[in-house]
Design an enzyme around this catalytic site. Sequence first.
Site, PDB file in Angstrom:
ATOM      1  CG  ASN A  22     -12.207  -0.407   3.943  1.00  0.00           C
ATOM      2  OD1 ASN A  22     -12.506  -0.900   5.023  1.00  0.00           O
ATOM      3  ND2 ASN A  22     -11.005   0.115   3.709  1.00  0.00           N
ATOM      4  N   GLY A  57     -15.098   3.544   4.084  1.00  0.00           N
ATOM      5  CA  GLY A  57     -13.740   4.028   3.817  1.00  0.00           C
ATOM      6  C   GLY A  57     -13.187   3.630   2.467  1.00  0.00           C
ATOM      7  CD  GLN A  58     -14.869   0.255  -2.507  1.00  0.00           C
ATOM      8  OE1 GLN A  58     -15.997   0.012  -2.084  1.00  0.00           O
ATOM      9  NE2 GLN A  58     -14.359  -0.344  -3.578  1.00  0.00           N
ATOM     10  CG  HIS A 109      -8.631  -2.960  -2.544  1.00  0.00           C
ATOM     11  ND1 HIS A 109      -9.555  -2.161  -3.187  1.00  0.00           N
ATOM     12  CD2 HIS A 109      -8.291  -2.304  -1.412  1.00  0.00           C
ATOM     13  CE1 HIS A 109      -9.757  -1.078  -2.479  1.00  0.00           C
ATOM     14  NE2 HIS A 109      -9.003  -1.134  -1.388  1.00  0.00           N
ATOM     15  CG  ASP A 156      -2.050   1.012   1.058  1.00  0.00           C
ATOM     16  OD1 ASP A 156      -3.207   0.567   0.911  1.00  0.00           O
ATOM     17  OD2 ASP A 156      -1.788   2.234   1.055  1.00  0.00           O
TER      18      ASP A 156
END
Length: 114
Positions: A87, A93-94, A100, A30
Amino acid sequence: MTTCIFCKIIAREIPCTPVFENEHLIAIDDISPVAPVHKLIIPKKHISTLNDLTAEDIPLIGHLLSTGTHLAKTLKIDQDGYRLVENCNAGAGQTVYHVHFHLLGGRTFHWPPG
Ligand code: AMP
Ligand code: ZN
């Protein structure tokens, strides 16, 4: 032309160094980690949200999860503990609308998450 950032990563229009890749998925670091271990496990098939999954995607989701557990073992966070998080939509919170899983580990997490 796709505007999806994860589709661009999968197509290598955006460079990345995968931590794992096969015909079904890619796993990457990330860009803004929230834990010492923060990987993203991303299917190569574009699916916007969990709400868009169909019956044919069930094996793929199993594959994403088993890759997460495999990576957790490889990265030696399996015994202390880790999270595999998805999410779904803005309220959760996406921010990237391509399904994913976040693999999070290397620190203590609290429940409920807040
Ligand atoms: P979510 O908020 O659940 O949709 O997660 C999207 C994640 O993608 C966030 O944790 C971002 O930091 C991460 N992200 C966005 N762009 C990139 C990128 N180019 N490479 C790696 N991770 C990214
Ligand atoms: Zn996509």
